[in-house]
Design a protein around this motif. Sequence first.
Motif, mmCIF file in Angstrom:
data_model
loop_
_atom_site.group_PDB
_atom_site.id
_atom_site.type_symbol
_atom_site.label_atom_id
_atom_site.label_comp_id
_atom_site.label_asym_id
_atom_site.label_seq_id
_atom_site.Cartn_x
_atom_site.Cartn_y
_atom_site.Cartn_z
ATOM 1 N N LEU A 280 0.822 -1.209 0.000
ATOM 2 C CA LEU A 280 0.000 0.000 0.000
ATOM 3 C C LEU A 280 0.861 1.266 0.000
ATOM 4 C CD1 LEU A 280 -2.844 -1.017 2.489
ATOM 5 C CD2 LEU A 280 -2.949 -0.888 -0.009
ATOM 6 N N VAL A 281 2.015 1.199 0.662
ATOM 7 C CA VAL A 281 2.918 2.359 0.679
ATOM 8 C C VAL A 281 3.406 2.675 -0.733
ATOM 9 C CG1 VAL A 281 5.206 3.161 1.393
ATOM 10 C CG2 VAL A 281 3.646 2.143 3.070
ATOM 11 N N GLY A 284 0.631 4.058 -2.755
ATOM 12 C CA GLY A 284 0.370 5.435 -2.350
ATOM 13 C C GLY A 284 1.393 6.403 -2.906
ATOM 14 N N TRP A 288 0.894 9.584 -5.386
ATOM 15 C CA TRP A 288 1.472 10.876 -4.992
ATOM 16 C C TRP A 288 2.354 11.449 -6.100
ATOM 17 C CZ3 TRP A 288 6.643 11.212 -2.230
ATOM 18 C CH2 TRP A 288 6.986 12.545 -1.996
ATOM 19 N N LEU A 314 -6.001 5.696 -7.873
ATOM 20 C CA LEU A 314 -6.457 5.732 -6.483
ATOM 21 C C LEU A 314 -7.796 5.021 -6.317
ATOM 22 C CD1 LEU A 314 -6.041 6.720 -3.591
ATOM 23 C CD2 LEU A 314 -7.175 8.865 -4.241
#
Length: 367
Positions: A280-281, A284, A288, A314
Amino acid sequence: MVRTWRDYNFPLFLCVVILLIFGAAMVYSATLRDPLTQGYFSRHLVNLLVGCAAMAVMTVIDYHFFEAWIVPFYLGAVALLGLVLAIGQVSSGAQSWIDLGVRTFQPSEPVKLLVILALAAYWSRNERQPSAWRVFITSLILVGIPTVLVFLQPDFGTAMVFGAIWLAMALAAGVRWQQFVVLFVAALPAAMYGWTHILRPYQRDRLLIFIDPLKYDPELKQGGWNIMQSLTAIGSGGLTGRGWTHGLLSQGNYLPVQYSDFIFAITGEELGFIGATLLLVFLGVTVWQALTVAQAARDSFGRLIATGIAAMLLCHVLVNVGMNMSIMPITGIPLPFISYGGSFTLTTLAAVGLLQSIALRRRRITF
């Protein structure tokens, strides 16, 4: 003048490479002991090669090229969705694929990118009056036509992604909040009518199953079984997981479509909380970086494209992970860069290439 690579977004590229390797490992594990999915891993590697080639091509092409050709591209996308409804192949209850003989093709995936380009071109041409009602309504028509065609397949998940794309791009384009309020008030009766008169009972139940699987699917035939198995797999992984290719549910093939829709549950079981969190990081950070490209874009066309791509990625992450964790309805949309799927892999990697094209051309003159 020779364009240099000083503006190439290397963090974005690195995240994508890591996610692709991660995804390949999980697809391998998810298809390892299922006789029905033998050969899927080899296909996935081919999909990655084709997708990476598309990413490279899109990086080299100036993204302004698509602005000049957006009308025929958009019309072709709508025609392709209409063709799916006419001759498309039915799978898992949806008529979403076209059989090409050797492989199947899901047109709704690349159409997402074409809709982003169409909306970006239209709003950028009207950037001095983005909140004009004429511009607002036309943008709704542009996204509404493919959304309705996809919904008729029926593919509620992809239709929802189109809505998320429009919302994010409308906010970035400068649409006033009062217009969103008017849209919500006008759409509410239509949504209520569609819920009660258009959706069939089993479709309504499937959208509500995540709230209480046993209540809305007591016989576990409409997706309740999928949710319960997914939660069991994620919960059994604990902190560090059972080990790659050693998950009890994943290797026993208890999870449905575990190489695509429920691949996050496989990750949770085999790699645990730590592995799922790392995944998930990186997802993400990828979103970003897409927003970073949007912020640094040299014009509104590039900024809106990057915003639409960020919204698409997203929405896929939130819905897929939420579905696996029983906090979102079961809609069957894949996890970016991780799930198996040729059309989706090609689309997401082409989108990354488009982001890099915008990043490379953020300066009007480079020496």
